[in-house]
Design an enzyme around this catalytic site. Structure first.
Site, mmCIF file in Angstrom:
data_model
loop_
_atom_site.group_PDB
_atom_site.id
_atom_site.type_symbol
_atom_site.label_atom_id
_atom_site.label_comp_id
_atom_site.label_asym_id
_atom_site.label_seq_id
_atom_site.Cartn_x
_atom_site.Cartn_y
_atom_site.Cartn_z
ATOM 1 C CG ASN A 180 4.257 -1.710 5.296
ATOM 2 O OD1 ASN A 180 5.317 -2.015 5.822
ATOM 3 N ND2 ASN A 180 3.319 -2.612 5.093
ATOM 4 C CG ASP A 193 -5.402 5.742 2.222
ATOM 5 O OD1 ASP A 193 -5.414 5.344 3.399
ATOM 6 O OD2 ASP A 193 -4.565 6.545 1.774
ATOM 7 C CB CYS A 220 -0.978 -0.028 1.176
ATOM 8 S SG CYS A 220 -0.208 -0.079 2.807
ATOM 9 C CB CYS A 278 -3.798 1.594 6.977
ATOM 10 S SG CYS A 278 -3.542 3.075 7.980
ATOM 11 N NE ARG A 279 -4.552 1.448 1.644
ATOM 12 C CZ ARG A 279 -4.346 2.204 0.583
ATOM 13 N NH1 ARG A 279 -5.181 2.118 -0.439
ATOM 14 N NH2 ARG A 279 -3.318 3.021 0.519
ATOM 15 C CB SER A 280 0.100 -3.668 2.715
ATOM 16 O OG SER A 280 0.970 -2.760 3.337
HETATM 17 P P1 4NP Z 1 -1.872 2.716 4.011
HETATM 18 O O1 4NP Z 1 -2.537 4.060 4.589
HETATM 19 O O2 4NP Z 1 -1.291 3.059 2.673
HETATM 20 O O3 4NP Z 1 -3.033 1.787 3.914
HETATM 21 O O4 4NP Z 1 -0.846 2.286 5.037
HETATM 22 C C1 4NP Z 1 -1.850 5.281 4.641
HETATM 23 C C2 4NP Z 1 -0.954 5.532 5.653
HETATM 24 C C3 4NP Z 1 -0.308 6.752 5.724
HETATM 25 C C4 4NP Z 1 -0.573 7.721 4.772
HETATM 26 C C5 4NP Z 1 -1.468 7.460 3.752
HETATM 27 C C6 4NP Z 1 -2.119 6.235 3.675
HETATM 28 N N1 4NP Z 1 0.053 8.991 4.855
HETATM 29 O O5 4NP Z 1 -0.257 9.869 4.034
HETATM 30 O O6 4NP Z 1 0.920 9.187 5.742
#
Ligand code: 4NP
Length: 156
Positions: A13, A125, A10, A15-17
């Protein structure tokens, strides 16, 4: 039974992955299908950080454990190490393809379609939203992982 190495990717790294990785590890074990999992982010914002507290809480609410997770960024070596590099959404897929050596592009795809789910194709997201977004990630992770189990079991 086949041995597969799958990397979920993602943006951050956190939240989703990591959630998909935790669900995959637990459900493949339960199904008795052998595979190895990891996760990474295309971005560098959260390198070394634990998963988001909301990720940890929603995972725990469904019996999954991401407490040991530490975020890392996708590296060039990942394309050699993993049989499949699966993106959570189109933006990350584009960025992964942008850094993937030509000979490994066939290993790169979108997680949900690769798992046999045509729609939705993306795991949204949840970072800037509420806890319902994290519930939705768990739900999509569980259906995608069911599809992956079927695919890996058939590949044997
Ligand atoms: P992820 O979520 O890609 O599912 O881990 C996010 C985590 C952090 C950010 C964006 C999405 N950020 O902008 O910091």
């Amino acid at each position: 039974m086949t041995m597969k190495r799958i990397l979920f990717v993602c943006l951050g790294n956190i939240c989703r992955s990591p959630l998909v990785e935790a669900v995959a590890r637990a459900e493949f074990l339960r199904a008795g299908v052998d595979a190895k999992f990891a996760s990474a982010g295309t971005g560098d914002y959260h390198i070394g950080h634990a998963a988001d507290p909301r990720t940890i809480a929603s995972a725990a609410a469904h019996g999954y454990d991401v407490s040991a997770h530490r975020a890392r960024q996708l590296t060039g070596a990942d394309f050699e190490t993993y049989d499949a590099v699966l993106a959570m959404d189109q933006a990350n897929l584009r960025n992964i393809k942008g850094v993937c050596p030509t000979q490994f592009v066939s290993r790169v795809g979108l997680f949900l379609p690769y798992a046999g789910i045509a729609a939705p194709a993306e795991v949204p997201d949840p970072y800037f939203g509420g806890s319902d977004g994290f519930e939705r990630v768990i739900e999509l992770a569980r259906s995608g992982v069911r599809g992956l189990i079927a695919r890996c079991a058939n590949d044997a």
